[in-house]
Design an enzyme around this catalytic site. Structure first.
Site, PDB file in Angstrom:
ATOM      1  N   HIS A   1      -3.732  -4.765   0.139  1.00 55.71           N
ATOM      2  CA  HIS A   1      -3.074  -5.398   1.289  1.00 55.71           C
ATOM      3  C   HIS A   1      -3.155  -6.918   1.170  1.00 55.71           C
ATOM      4  O   HIS A   1      -4.094  -7.528   1.693  1.00 55.71           O
ATOM      5  CB  HIS A   1      -3.754  -4.963   2.593  1.00 55.71           C
ATOM      6  CG  HIS A   1      -3.493  -3.540   2.950  1.00 55.71           C
ATOM      7  ND1 HIS A   1      -2.399  -3.138   3.673  1.00 55.71           N
ATOM      8  CD2 HIS A   1      -4.180  -2.404   2.659  1.00 55.71           C
ATOM      9  CE1 HIS A   1      -2.424  -1.828   3.832  1.00 55.71           C
ATOM     10  NE2 HIS A   1      -3.494  -1.361   3.216  1.00 55.71           N
TER      11      HIS A   1
ATOM     12  N   CYS B   1       0.828  -1.209   0.000  1.00 61.30           N
ATOM     13  CA  CYS B   1       0.000   0.000   0.000  1.00 61.30           C
ATOM     14  C   CYS B   1       0.869   1.268   0.000  1.00 61.30           C
ATOM     15  O   CYS B   1       1.361   1.660  -1.038  1.00 61.30           O
ATOM     16  CB  CYS B   1      -0.980  -0.028   1.160  1.00 61.30           C
ATOM     17  SG  CYS B   1      -2.441   0.957   0.814  1.00 61.30           S
TER      18      CYS B   1
ATOM     19  N   GLU C   1      -1.633  -9.093   2.744  1.00 62.68           N
ATOM     20  CA  GLU C   1      -1.504  -9.763   4.051  1.00 62.68           C
ATOM     21  C   GLU C   1      -2.852 -10.182   4.633  1.00 62.68           C
ATOM     22  O   GLU C   1      -2.916 -11.124   5.420  1.00 62.68           O
ATOM     23  CB  GLU C   1      -0.745  -8.868   5.036  1.00 62.68           C
ATOM     24  CG  GLU C   1      -1.433  -7.576   5.471  1.00 62.68           C
ATOM     25  CD  GLU C   1      -1.118  -6.379   4.579  1.00 62.68           C
ATOM     26  OE1 GLU C   1      -0.732  -6.592   3.407  1.00 62.68           O
ATOM     27  OE2 GLU C   1      -1.272  -5.226   5.037  1.00 62.68           O
TER      28      GLU C   1
HETATM   29  N1  GLN Z   1      -1.720   6.646   3.084  1.00 62.19           N
HETATM   30  C1  GLN Z   1      -1.924   5.953   1.858  1.00 62.19           C
HETATM   31  C2  GLN Z   1      -3.309   6.201   1.288  1.00 62.19           C
HETATM   32  O1  GLN Z   1      -4.198   6.616   1.976  1.00 62.19           O
HETATM   33  C3  GLN Z   1      -1.664   4.473   2.016  1.00 62.19           C
HETATM   34  C4  GLN Z   1      -2.616   3.801   2.940  1.00 62.19           C
HETATM   35  C5  GLN Z   1      -2.127   2.456   3.419  1.00 62.19           C
HETATM   36  O2  GLN Z   1      -0.954   2.164   3.385  1.00 62.19           O
HETATM   37  N2  GLN Z   1      -3.037   1.639   3.911  1.00 62.19           N
HETATM   38  O3  GLN Z   1      -3.546   5.982   0.131  1.00 62.19           O
END
Ligand code: GLN
Length: 549
Positions: free
Chosen positions: A523, A392, A525
């Site tokens: 994600h 992410c 995970e």
């Molecule tokens: N801060 C980033 C976003 O909002 C990544 C979010 C995250 O890593 N879950 O897009």
């Protein structure tokens, strides 16, 4: 009315919080599955947040995201991992969820002029949701973990709803209390009194536990088992010894040493449904986790790391477990070392220390703190060909690093931190912008499962072995479509995209440039399971092992 013979197991906590109710519930579920039953776990959290999305992970642990996009407590991750299930929104509830629903209904005259008292309206709404969850899964047994500890005011309504179910269906409802037996250093002896008191408190709500799981630093001896049984009015065989152990995945096997499975079946008047109940595959996994050939060392670089290790491992539990699963099945034991990226900002030379590691992960995150340090770590991984996995934020920052240091756009950035430069390569989507302007933070990110299409011959497609995937999201920003063509021209490959091609889901470097450099906007995970490790984590660990050689 519930389905005939449908069973409910309520799991409550005694003495103190943090005794492992979630792992205990997951383990009971695993044992019931091994005996042929379909179980549906439900997590009840007593707080007023409508979901877990607005809570700080360093205080409350990881926000786990379901396919539906619901942001939940990390215990839901344990359930999914232990039970190999994709859970639904109806499997998670907070006091906030219940009250919000009732208040909205009241405002809409849904109660037709009645006085809306907590009893029976709250308890009825709780029971309606428990039944709906069971129906959705078409399960045999609902396993309901009630958050908090006996004696809290916050969870009383949930315990009351459970009590009412027990009165209605005495044969089909049971209570398990997960308690704690301290061994004070000065005495060196395990004490049962706090557990006795917790049971009395539960009795004062009209509820008697059918099983007590005796957590503690040591196994429970027979004398104390009998003492608890006698003073808490249950058979000694229903008191289960649950000493601290190294791996949570051992817990189902440990519970079965005290035959918790047959105790539960007896209490609920059930017979095993054909399966042999021997947890063969699970044992195989547990064996793998203990018999490894190599140690691997992985750096996890981020900014959350000023609150102590304890909190950290809670905030990133799904990442940690995903790494473990993929490592164990490849004969390796991973050591994850948490690195505070801020240290590179104050002393850039320190980034060289990363060469000690066999792989580097940058997990998800939010905000500005420590970000320049993370970008330095990514640059180091890219230039020194250390396997890199970005999750992410870890993908977004890898794109920024590439734009700054390979393409030469020195002001490349994410709109989350700086939206003023001429290369806002990670930008907010128009629909997200509107939500933020209106202060709508709750449940307003791109959340939950979205499909993606994979490009042939890439790391991603090789790992998954398919052309389309579905993965879970939790973010607000995306790779800016205006720069994609230019970025790809310079050699970064967007190997996964949304089916319409608009959103970039995976970024990687070609195999002739770097052995493994890959980031995901989603994600992965959240979908890693002990018996089914995640393909991208497995591909990363494979590269880590190769790098180590
Ligand atoms: N801060 C980033 C976003 O909002 C990544 C979010 C995250 O890593 N879950 O897009």
């Amino acid at each position: 009315m519930k389905k005939k013979n449908h069973k409910y197991i309520f799991v409550v906590g005694g003495v103190m919080s943090g005794v492992g109710k979630g792992i205990a519930s997951s383990s009971i579920g695993k044992i019931l599955q091994s005996k042929g039953f379909k179980v549906n776990p439900i997590k009840v959290d007593p707080y007023l947040n409508v979901d877990a999305g607005t809570m700080n992970p360093t205080e409350h642990g990881e926000v786990f995201v379901l396919d539906s996009g619901l942001e939940t407590d990390q215990d839901m991750g344990n359930y999914e991992r232990f039970l190999e299930l994709d859970l639904k929104s109806s499997d998670y509830m907070t006091s906030g969820t219940i009250y919000y629903h009732i208040i909205q209904k009241e405002r809409a005259m849904g109660y037709k002029g009645k006085c809306v008292d907590p009893l029976p309206f709250i308890t009825e709404e709780i029971m309606r949701r428990w039944k709906k969850a069971a129906d959705t899964h078409e399960s045999d047994v609902s396993l309901i973990e009630i958050g908090g500890t006996i004696g809290d005011y916050q969870n009383i309504m949930f315990i009351e709803a459970a009590r009412i179910l027990k009165v209605k269906y005495p044969q089909d409802v049971m209570f398990v209390m997960v308690s704690y037996l301290p061994v004070p250093g000065s005495l060196g002896e395990m004490k049962t009194r706090p557990t006795q008191n917790a049971v009395r408190q539960l009795n004062s709500y009209g509820v008697q536990p059918d099983v007590i799981i005796a957590r503690g630093p040591l196994p429970l001896d027979f004398k104390r088992k009998e003492k608890i049984a006698f003073s808490c009015s249950l058979p000694a065989e229903n008191v289960i010894s649950a000493p601290d152990i190294k791996s949570v995945y051992d817990v189902p096997l440990n519970f079965e040493k005290d035959k918790i499975g047959s105790v539960i079946l007896k209490t609920l008047h059930m017979r095993p449904k054909g399966a042999n109940g021997d947890l063969t595959e699970w044992k195989q996994f547990v064996n793998k986790s203990k018999n490894y050939k190599t140690d691997i060392k992985i750096a996890v670089v981020g900014k959350y790391f000023d609150t102590g290790d304890f909190v950290l491992s809670d905030a990133y539990i799904s990442v940690i477990e995903a790494v473990k699963f993929s490592s164990y099945w490849q004969g390796a034991r991973p050591e994850l070392v948490w690195i505070n990226s801020k240290e590179y900002e104050t002393d850039p030379k320190k980034v060289k220390n990363l060469s000690e590691y066999d792989g580097i992960i940058v997990p998800g995150g939010f905000g500005e703190s420590g970000i320049e340090g993370v970008i330095m770590a990514i640059e180091f991984a890219r230039k020194n060909k250390i396997p890199y996995l970005g999750l992410c934020y870890g993908m977004q920052l890898a794109v920024i690093e590439f734009c700054r240091n390979v393409i030469g756009w020195k002001d490349a950035h994410t709109a989350e931190i700086n939206s003023q430069g001429s290369h806002v390569v990670i930008d907010i989507m128009p629909e997200q912008k509107k939500l933020l302007e209106d202060n709508k933070y709750g449940a307003s990110m791109r959340l939950g499962a979205y499909p993606a299409q994979l490009k042939k011959g890439t790391h991603a497609q090789n790992a998954y072995g398919t052309d389309t995937i579905s993965e879970r999201h939790r973010h607000r920003y995306e790779v800016n479509p205006a720069f994609i063509e230019e970025i790809e021209k310079h050699g970064m490959v967007f190997s996964g995209t949304s089916p319409d091609g608009r959103l970039m889901e995976i970024a990687e470097l070609p195999q002739d440039v770097h052995p493994f450099f890959l980031g995901t906007q989603f994600h992965p995970e959240f979908k890693a399971r002990p018996l089914h490790p995640h393909p991208l984590f497995s591909a990363f660990i494979k590269a880590v092992l190769k790098h180590k050689k």
